[in-house]
Write an enzyme that holds these catalytic residues in place. Structure first.
Site: not given
Lengths: 395, 363
Positions: A112, A115, A149, A232, A365
């Site tokens: 994936q 990010s 990953s 996910e 958060e």
């Protein structure tokens, strides 16, 4: 005949035609896919039969009883949990036919590319660019992704990139399937605090993606990515565990076997965490029962939050309980593990690796915001970035 | 594995109880009642017990009850907790009832019939903090008469009959007996007040000559089902506080939009979700008479007490100044939550119990 009985019949038919003991593993998996028994809630022709997802347990139980090989789901978790539902939801017929079968069988591993160093919690601010080559219709990708990953073993990646910097950030993103063998893809291990490298940094330099590998409409990438991210979080913390399973098992075992390590303070803390682990297990079990009964609740949003905190507190306690042994660490050698197995290594590893649990897949958060806003209905913070073109955002 | 969901019948029961409480147990009337000489709402008790048959849920039909299980009782307690209803349901319809169900004989059967109708309120004369398995020696029996004193007995002021454990057995005593004095105490939780009960030669009928197993089972059921009351209580606190922080505006925005506040409410929600799973597990294992009931009850009580207190404390803080006023009902929930966290064994006691049950022994 009920769906469950029919599924049992079909599974037995598969086992009779391809006896696991004498059939090659890949051949068996291919036959299972073609029989629609891979994921029964998928459509016919794509590994499923269009049945309720809850009926998969019927097939799995029959196959487990016959000792049939599985597709090693932990090795291909990103493909199964994230890429597949997105391809199914937004892919063209050609894309579904091309990608889902080798994905499920495990012939093609997926990773994936979401990010970025500058886009973590604020994923929609991502800056990897995709520019159309008007001559060929291909897309040319440039940028850097991180926390990937399996990038070093993956054949394909799901990728989101910015196709229009002149509109607000959520609107200028497009979703692609990226060929990880493209010469412009440079995968470098990202060493983490445990000493090993589960993850990678991926540098993309003039990577070419044909338009046929675009998933969804141009500019719709954020909407498509929501499907991926929802799946996910469902897959994290979703499986059934026995009482005292998971992280608490290691510290409970040490407590029983090593009375000389016990103190009153540790005893109180251990019992409190044992109770919390049991309540988390019951919460997961209740969620599972709701899903089976076809009444999914919002409880899933909280499971990962609970497990992250528990894993961290339990592993922290375990190091304290071990005392002098807690000062040791099994191995700092840089390695590339294929899967994360908390219980295969020592307490120090568990303590350090668990720190990632409240960051990966959405920080705690951010997840608290999601619970507060989507489950409880509290208003969001005032937004300063909603109506500003991506190129004009502060960076 | 336990069934942790609610059945359709249980949801229907919830709606009926909630409807009744909405009509007859609003916060203003609960608040008005707590300072009167009559803290228990007898009219509401009559509606719940006689009107809906809820006092007899655990009692078999042949004894005049409904023949239902702990699962349905748990749903009723969720709703009673949500309204901090001042009725002796946990004490009479759960703890006293389960104690009597453990006794053979006509005396117990007759009392169960009376309790099922709701016309008689029964209370086990032990201190409210007593955990399952705790020993009692405050009262002694001599020749069918009781002598002694028990403090901290919840709902004793509403009781018609007291069930009194002694070393020679479990005894039934009518509160109208000359030898019985019930002295109501000013209580932290005015919706479930405690009293001191004194026996001076009170006439007693024996129910069983060994009080220990009956009282143990009664307190275990009480502790397990208290988690459902705590669930309803905590849910009210969360729901009301979410509603308030969405409406209350400061700094030109709803205060519920600040992450500093919404994260705290999300945390309360996580705990409420956990309490629900633990409470359903306790109710279901009690209903099934499962070997796992001891662990399930101890887990539920080790978790639910502090979680309900946390929900109530957060509710008060996030209501700001209005939460400190007598007029706003949040203090009734805080007082009930805090008293509940001591009732039927504190979280710490239940953790100690677990240490034995799951073999994680003290140093």
């Amino acid at each position: 005949m009920t769906d469950a009985a029919e599924l049992r019949r079909r599974t037995q038919e598969l086992l009779a035609a391809y006896p696991p003991a004498t059939t090659d593993r890949t051949d068996f998996l291919k036959a299972r896919f073609d029989a629609g028994l891979s994921w029964v809630h998928y459509p016919q022709g794509l590994g499923g039969l269009g049945l309720p997802r809850s009926l998969q347990t019927v097939v799995d139980a029959e196959l487990a009883a016959a000792d049939a090989p599985d597709n090693d789901p932990r090795r291909i978790g990103i493909g199964l949990g994230m890429a597949a539902p997105t391809v199914l939801g937004f892919g063209t017929d050609e894309q579904k036919q091309r990608f889902l079968r080798p994905l499920w069988i495990g012939e093609e591993v997926w990773c994936q590319l979401f990010s970025e160093p500058g886009a973590g919690s604020d994923l929609a601010a991502l800056g990897t660019r995709a520019v159309r080559d008007e001559a060929t219709g291909d897309w040319v990708i440039n940028g850097q992704k991180v926390w990937t990953s399996g990038a070093h073993t993956a054949r394909w990646a799901i990728l989101i990139a910015r196709t229009d910097p002149d509109v607000p950030k959520h609107r200028g993103i497009t979703y692609f399937i990226c060929d990880m063998t493209d010469p412009g893809v440079d995968v470098r291990p990202l060493r983490q605090i445990t000493g090993e490298a589960e993850f990678n940094e991926v540098f993309l330099t003039d990577v070419r993606i044909p338009d046929a590998h675009r998933l969804g409409e141009i500019g719709d990438g954020w909407k498509v990515a929501q499907t991926t991210l929802m799946n996910e979080r469902v897959s994290i913390g979703g499986s059934r565990i026995p009482r005292e399973g998971g992280m608490i098992s290691a510290v409970a075992k040490t407590w029983r076997e090593r009375p000389e390590l016990r103190t009153h303070d540790l005893h109180q803390r251990l019992l409190k965490l044992w109770v919390e682990a049991e309540v988390a297990r019951l919460t997961g079990e209740r969620l599972r029962q709701q899903l089976v009964a076809g009444q999914p609740g919002p409880e899933g949003s909280g499971m990962k939050l609970g497990f992250a905190r528990l894993n961290q507190e339990i592993s922290g306690l375990e190091i304290e309980l071990l005392g002098e042994e807690g000062l040791l660490y099994d191995d700092w050698t840089m390695r590339r593990p294929a899967v994360v197995d908390f219980l295969a290594r020592d307490a120090g590893y568990r303590y350090l690796r668990a720190k990632g649990n409240s960051i990966e897949g959405g920080t705690s958060e951010v997840l608290l915001n999601i619970v507060a806003e989507r489950v409880l209905g509290l208003p969001s913070e005032p937004r300063t970035d909603k109506d500003v073109a991506w190129k004009d955002l502060a960076r | 594995m336990s069934d942790l969901l609610y059945t359709e019948e249980e949801e229907a029961l919830r709606s009926a109880v909630r409807g009744l409480l909405a009509a007859h147990c609003d916060a203003a009337s609960v608040l008005a009642r707590v300072e009167t000489d009559e803290p228990h709402d007898r009219a509401l008790w009559k509606s719940l017990a006689e009107g809906m048959g809820l006092a007899g849920l655990l009692i078999p039909e042949e004894l005049g009850g409904q023949g239902a299980t702990h699962r349905e009782v748990a749903v009723v307690l969720e709703e009673l907790g949500r309204s901090v209803a001042p009725v002796p349901y946990l004490t009479s319809a759960v703890v006293a009832t389960v104690a009597l169900l453990d006794c053979a004989g006509d005396e117990a059967s007759e009392l169960l019939g009376a309790l099922a109708s709701g016309r008689t309120v029964g209370v086990v004369a032990v201190p409210l903090p007593a955990a399952p398995g705790q020993a009692f020696n405050g009262v002694r029996e001599e020749g069918g008469r009781l002598q002694g004193r028990v403090t901290g007995v919840a709902d004793a002021a509403a009781a018609d009959v007291l069930l009194v454990p002694t070393s020679s057995g479990l005894y039934a005593v009518d509160v109208t007996d000359d030898g019985v004095t019930v002295e109501a105490r000013t209580s932290l939780d005015p919706t479930r007040p405690v009293a001191t009960v004194t026996f001076v030669g009170a006439r007693a009928r024996v129910l069983t000559d060994n009080a220990v197993p009956a009282v143990r089972r009664a307190l275990r059921a009480g502790a397990g089902l208290l988690a459902s009351e705590q669930l309803g209580l905590a849910e009210w606190c969360l729901t009301e506080t979410v509603r308030y922080t969405r409406e209350r505006r400061q700094f030109n925005r709803p205060v519920g939009s600040f992450q500093a506040l919404k994260h705290r409410l999300a945390q309360v929600w996580l705990e409420v979700v956990g309490v629900r799973a633990a409470a359903r597990s306790a109710a279901d294992t009690l209903a099934a008479g499962s070997d796992d009931a001891d662990v399930a009850v101890a887990v539920a009580q080790a978790y639910a007490g502090p979680a309900a207190v946390h929900a109530a404390e957060e509710a008060l803080q996030l209501h700001g100044g209005i939460g400190m006023t007598w007029e706003h009902p949040v203090h009734l929930y805080l007082k009930r939550a805090k008293a509940d966290s001591i009732a039927l064994g504190s979280a710490g006691r239940h953790r100690e119990e677990l240490a034995e049950l799951v073999d994680l022994r003290a140093p």
